[in-house]
Design an enzyme around this catalytic site. Sequence first.
Site, PDB file in Angstrom:
ATOM      1  N   THR A 102       0.832  -1.200   0.000  1.00  0.00           N
ATOM      2  CA  THR A 102       0.000   0.000   0.000  1.00  0.00           C
ATOM      3  C   THR A 102       0.867   1.250   0.000  1.00  0.00           C
ATOM      4  O   THR A 102       1.773   1.388   0.841  1.00  0.00           O
ATOM      5  CB  THR A 102      -0.897   0.006   1.249  1.00  0.00           C
ATOM      6  OG1 THR A 102      -1.674  -1.191   1.268  1.00  0.00           O
ATOM      7  CG2 THR A 102      -1.809   1.214   1.271  1.00  0.00           C
ATOM      8  N   GLU A 103       0.622   2.142  -0.962  1.00  0.00           N
ATOM      9  CA  GLU A 103       1.353   3.406  -1.093  1.00  0.00           C
ATOM     10  C   GLU A 103       2.868   3.188  -1.206  1.00  0.00           C
ATOM     11  O   GLU A 103       3.654   4.054  -0.843  1.00  0.00           O
ATOM     12  CB  GLU A 103       1.047   4.341   0.093  1.00  0.00           C
ATOM     13  CG  GLU A 103      -0.432   4.539   0.375  1.00  0.00           C
ATOM     14  CD  GLU A 103      -1.192   5.190  -0.786  1.00  0.00           C
ATOM     15  OE1 GLU A 103      -0.543   5.707  -1.699  1.00  0.00           O
ATOM     16  OE2 GLU A 103      -2.433   5.145  -0.767  1.00  0.00           O
ATOM     17  N   LEU A 104       3.261   2.031  -1.700  1.00  0.00           N
ATOM     18  CA  LEU A 104       4.682   1.650  -1.867  1.00  0.00           C
ATOM     19  C   LEU A 104       5.461   1.712  -0.551  1.00  0.00           C
ATOM     20  O   LEU A 104       6.677   1.924  -0.548  1.00  0.00           O
ATOM     21  CB  LEU A 104       5.371   2.528  -2.908  1.00  0.00           C
ATOM     22  CG  LEU A 104       4.919   2.378  -4.361  1.00  0.00           C
ATOM     23  CD1 LEU A 104       5.877   3.104  -5.298  1.00  0.00           C
ATOM     24  CD2 LEU A 104       4.787   0.936  -4.785  1.00  0.00           C
ATOM     25  N   TRP A 158       5.714   6.620  -1.308  1.00  0.00           N
ATOM     26  CA  TRP A 158       5.887   7.449  -2.497  1.00  0.00           C
ATOM     27  C   TRP A 158       5.114   8.758  -2.427  1.00  0.00           C
ATOM     28  O   TRP A 158       4.967   9.456  -3.415  1.00  0.00           O
ATOM     29  CB  TRP A 158       5.488   6.660  -3.751  1.00  0.00           C
ATOM     30  CG  TRP A 158       4.017   6.326  -3.893  1.00  0.00           C
ATOM     31  CD1 TRP A 158       3.045   6.388  -2.946  1.00  0.00           C
ATOM     32  CD2 TRP A 158       3.363   5.906  -5.087  1.00  0.00           C
ATOM     33  NE1 TRP A 158       1.822   6.003  -3.449  1.00  0.00           N
ATOM     34  CE2 TRP A 158       1.991   5.698  -4.784  1.00  0.00           C
ATOM     35  CE3 TRP A 158       3.790   5.646  -6.398  1.00  0.00           C
ATOM     36  CZ2 TRP A 158       1.058   5.266  -5.728  1.00  0.00           C
ATOM     37  CZ3 TRP A 158       2.852   5.209  -7.326  1.00  0.00           C
ATOM     38  CH2 TRP A 158       1.515   5.028  -6.987  1.00  0.00           C
TER      39      TRP A 158
END
Length: 513
Positions: free
Chosen positions: A145-147, A298
């Site tokens: 999730t969300e890198l 990120w």
Amino acid sequence: MKNICFYFQIHQPHRLKRYRFFNIGGDHYYYDDFANEDFIQRVAEVSFVPANRLMLEMIKEYNGKFKAAFSISGVALDQMEIYAPEVIDGFKELADTGCVEFLSETQGHSLASLIDPEGFKKQVKEHDDKIESLFGQRPRIFRNTELIYSDDIAELVYDMGFAGMITPGAKRTLGWKSPNYVYKSAVQPKLKLLMRNPRFSDDIATRFSNYNWSEYPLTADKFINWIAATPKEEQIVNLFMNYEALGNFQKKSSGIFDFMRALPRFAAEKNIGFATPSEVLNMLKPVDSISSMHPISWVGEERDISAWLGNTLQQEAFHKLYEVAERVGMSQSRRLLQDWNYLQSSDHFYYMGTKHDLPFSPYGSPYEAFNTYMNVLSDFKERVDAEFPSSIENEELNALLTTIHNQADEIDRLEDKIKKLEAKKKVSAPEATDKPPLKHAPAKKEAKVKTTVADVKAEDKAEQATNVNTEPDKAMPIAKKTAEKPAVKAKSEAKPKAAEKKPAPATKVKTKK
């Protein structure tokens, strides 16, 4: 030969309805179905459907040389199956080309990797099962999730058997290193890492239609020239972005679809190809190891997790949610588990943020987002307590449930054993009994006939004894009845005649007197 690795994220949360304090305990449905349906259908119309069509056309036009990867959250898949099934059909067509790879992530697009390792693993498995059932691929590469990435998360991902992981190319982690290489985890050297190139990715995702950008307008040939100008040793450029960049964030009128369509042609002129994450990891070896003691992402200038857990509102909601994680994990309630996945979506915490502008938030303020979420969470916790009372410790509950599950498994095992024994008995029984009944079948029939004759004889004798003292005119019907029985006609005809002769003399004697 250089390669471009395109990766697109697709995610939409289940937005919550206006859930008030007075709804707690009386209303167990938390979602704004109208807003969710409206949003997913609008995004599908302007972005997902035309983008899928474009990808398919590019793959066919360039004979499979254009390739891309997708990460679709389980929450988004659930909504698209209900509100926009044409998007799912488009991804299935792309999967059939063999030029598209689907990546793994958490089912609920959650932050569980930061606090709940066991729940994190369950969500990843649930998501992978969903991807495999829909598109026929079992993900080999993980995208969190969300890198979000850290050394601890790398350990978890490696233990789940993934060959590689998508990570943000954060300066705080890379330092002077370029993101255009394959790296490996410092704690698990066999886990390969693909770094997002933030400059080139954001040129398309965020700056493409920005009139104030010094490089505006961005054309396909200019962009490919930038990539070709990178050092020869840098063999991979990872372009990771939200799929909504095609058509939603960057509108069709900006020329984004024409830009994408032209990329493969100009890339071929510069001897630049396209590859999926798995292909990149198979082609290239890691050049160095990467370590991150603290989680990176990120999002934001700092590339940390402060966008979701940066203030006290977010932290309070986050920790209150995961207080019941262990108890929810014991539940077998499908509805409770589904709500658990939806409430873990990172978007709920993002809407409580006070650090950045929130253009996509359905709430008027972060405080409204916090109040709504906490009201929903209070009702959810009541439902969990109703199933697993808070007065019982988690360890005791675990022990009781383990005992129950073990007994259930033992019952199932014994029932299977009984079924096998019964089946074996049915198979062996005909071998011992089939032939003898065939031999003795006529004998049984004969015995039945004999029994019938004996009964008839006994009945005849009884009738004769009764008719000895009867009048002559009543003896004839009895003889007639006996003669009407065809089964024993041959053996019983003589006796009725004898019975007719005997009464006659007796009657004459009485007459003479």
